[in-house]
Design an enzyme around this catalytic site. Structure first.
Site, PDB file in Angstrom:
ATOM      1  N   ASP A 193     -15.571  83.432  73.191  1.00  0.00           N
ATOM      2  CA  ASP A 193     -16.537  84.160  72.543  1.00  0.00           C
ATOM      3  C   ASP A 193     -16.223  85.513  72.148  1.00  0.00           C
ATOM      4  O   ASP A 193     -16.522  86.025  71.169  1.00  0.00           O
ATOM      5  CB  ASP A 193     -17.980  83.963  73.067  1.00  0.00           C
ATOM      6  N   GLU A 222     -21.233  84.436  80.564  1.00  0.00           N
ATOM      7  CA  GLU A 222     -21.714  83.159  80.809  1.00  0.00           C
ATOM      8  C   GLU A 222     -22.706  83.312  82.192  1.00  0.00           C
ATOM      9  O   GLU A 222     -22.380  83.880  83.180  1.00  0.00           O
ATOM     10  CB  GLU A 222     -20.738  82.135  81.053  1.00  0.00           C
ATOM     11  N   HIS A 254     -18.813  78.910  74.116  1.00  0.00           N
ATOM     12  CA  HIS A 254     -19.673  79.286  75.321  1.00  0.00           C
ATOM     13  C   HIS A 254     -18.704  79.364  76.451  1.00  0.00           C
ATOM     14  O   HIS A 254     -19.481  79.250  77.507  1.00  0.00           O
ATOM     15  CB  HIS A 254     -20.538  78.152  75.474  1.00  0.00           C
ATOM     16  N   ASP A 300     -18.811  89.330  76.731  1.00  0.00           N
ATOM     17  CA  ASP A 300     -19.658  88.162  76.784  1.00  0.00           C
ATOM     18  C   ASP A 300     -19.692  87.753  78.288  1.00  0.00           C
ATOM     19  O   ASP A 300     -18.561  88.025  78.941  1.00  0.00           O
ATOM     20  CB  ASP A 300     -18.727  87.177  75.963  1.00  0.00           C
TER      21      ASP A 300
END
Length: 340
Positions: A300, A133, A295, A131
């Site tokens: 995540d 960000e 998030h 994941d």
């Protein structure tokens, strides 16, 4: 979990012991019901400066401290690793940032259907949940500010996470909680400096002559385009033995199936409105509790690791099925060219 001394070196990452896959289903696809029983590599505050024009760098080891994960979540006890830190030289030391990247770009093109038909597929495929960000939604104009990976096979150093210095203002801290001050710091690696470390880490998790299946939720529209663009800015191509799987379509398939069963819609037809299949909806469906704030990349990834194993079971998908559903960098770049 018992901790020990481990070395994380940019120049020579040790191949970690391959642990036995826990719980098989179908085509020896592992079930990852407890993704937290592993140690992790974190580079959140490591100083990693890249080459500057006219200078060469000598990379030396220095210790960093990383969290160790166990059944009760992240423990206060820590494990020491080492990363390479630079000192500036005026002469003949060869840099590692660019010269070591060629080996990752000489892999022959591979066809996913041919891979899916290979025997003993589980001995060839490394499955990594990941994941990111970012500073915004558009991969072209925004930057990655956090990366987290988890090798779903487990074992030592099976997770990797770091903040990334985007060298620009972070306008969306309200989404992920990552502030401008957290990432725009000389102690946080820039993407161009992080790429060699990331590539070596992934290579250390690969199986001999095998492939890496990267798994993310909304990978096709979000995570993978960001990866491609970030590596492209450093003139690094995605290795062609990397495959990508988007769990969003799998989530939609499951939610539609459940909705059809619960409302007997198989008789009346498919409903016009699709049920939500985002990560939050799947967490609610599977009763997966987040181990931290939503998030954030590793939070995540932990949730996705559990959801992914349950999705594959409920949809009766084998590893071969998942490989067939995967895509490659070329699928994204072709679509981009066609849309342009």
């Amino acid at each position: 979990m018992k901790t020990g001394s481990m070395i994380f070196s940019l120049l020579q990452l040790p191949r970690c012991r391959i642990h036995s896959l826990a719980n098989y289903w179908g085509e020896t696809f592992p079930s990852f019901s407890n993704p937290q029983n592993n140690s992790s590599i974190r580079l959140l505050s490591s100083r990693i400066n890249g080459l500057q024009e006219g200078h060469r760098k000598k990379w030396t080891r220095r210790p960093i401290t990383t969290n160790t994960e166990g059944k009760g979540g992240t423990k206060s006890r820590s494990t020491k690793h080492e990363i390479l830190s630079e000192t500036t030289l005026t002469s003949s030391t060869v840099s590692v940032n660019k010269t070591q990247l060629g080996e990752f770009q000489d892999i022959q093109y591979c066809d996913v259907k041919e891979i899916a038909q290979k025997k003993n597929l589980s001995s060839l495929v490394t499955v990594i949940a990941f994941d990111i960000e970012t500073t915004g939604f558009g991969a072209k104009n925004h930057r990655i500010i956090e990366i987290a990976l988890r090798d779903l096979q487990g074992g030592e150093n099976s997770t990797f996470q770091t903040l990334v210095n985007p060298q620009r203002y972070v306008p969306n801290s309200d989404v992920h909680g990552i502030t401008n001050q957290m990432v725009n710091s000389p102690d946080v690696p820039r993407m161009e400096d992080l790429i060699p470390i990331l590539l070596h880490y992934v290579r250390s998790r690969e199986k001999p002559g095998g492939y890496v299946l990267w798994v993310a939720h909304n990978a096709r529209s979000f995570d993978v385009p960001f990866f491609i663009n970030e590596l492209g800015r450093s003139s690094v191509k995605i290795p062609s033995n990397w495959l990508f799987l988007d769990t969003l379509p799998l989530g939609r398939e499951l939610m539609m199936k459940l909705k059809a069963e619960s409302e007997a819609l198989t008789f009346y037809g498919v409903p016009e409105k699709k049920p939500p299949a985002n990560l939050a909806a799947l967490c609610e469906h599977y009763n997966v509790k987040l181990n931290g704030a939503a998030h954030r990349a590793m939070v995540d990834v932990d949730a996705l690791s559990v959801i992914f194993s349950r999705l594959t079971f409920d949809l009766k998908l084998t590893l071969s099925d998942l490989v067939e559903k995967s895509f490659q960098e070329s699928d994204i770049t072709k679509k981009k060219k066609n849309s342009d």
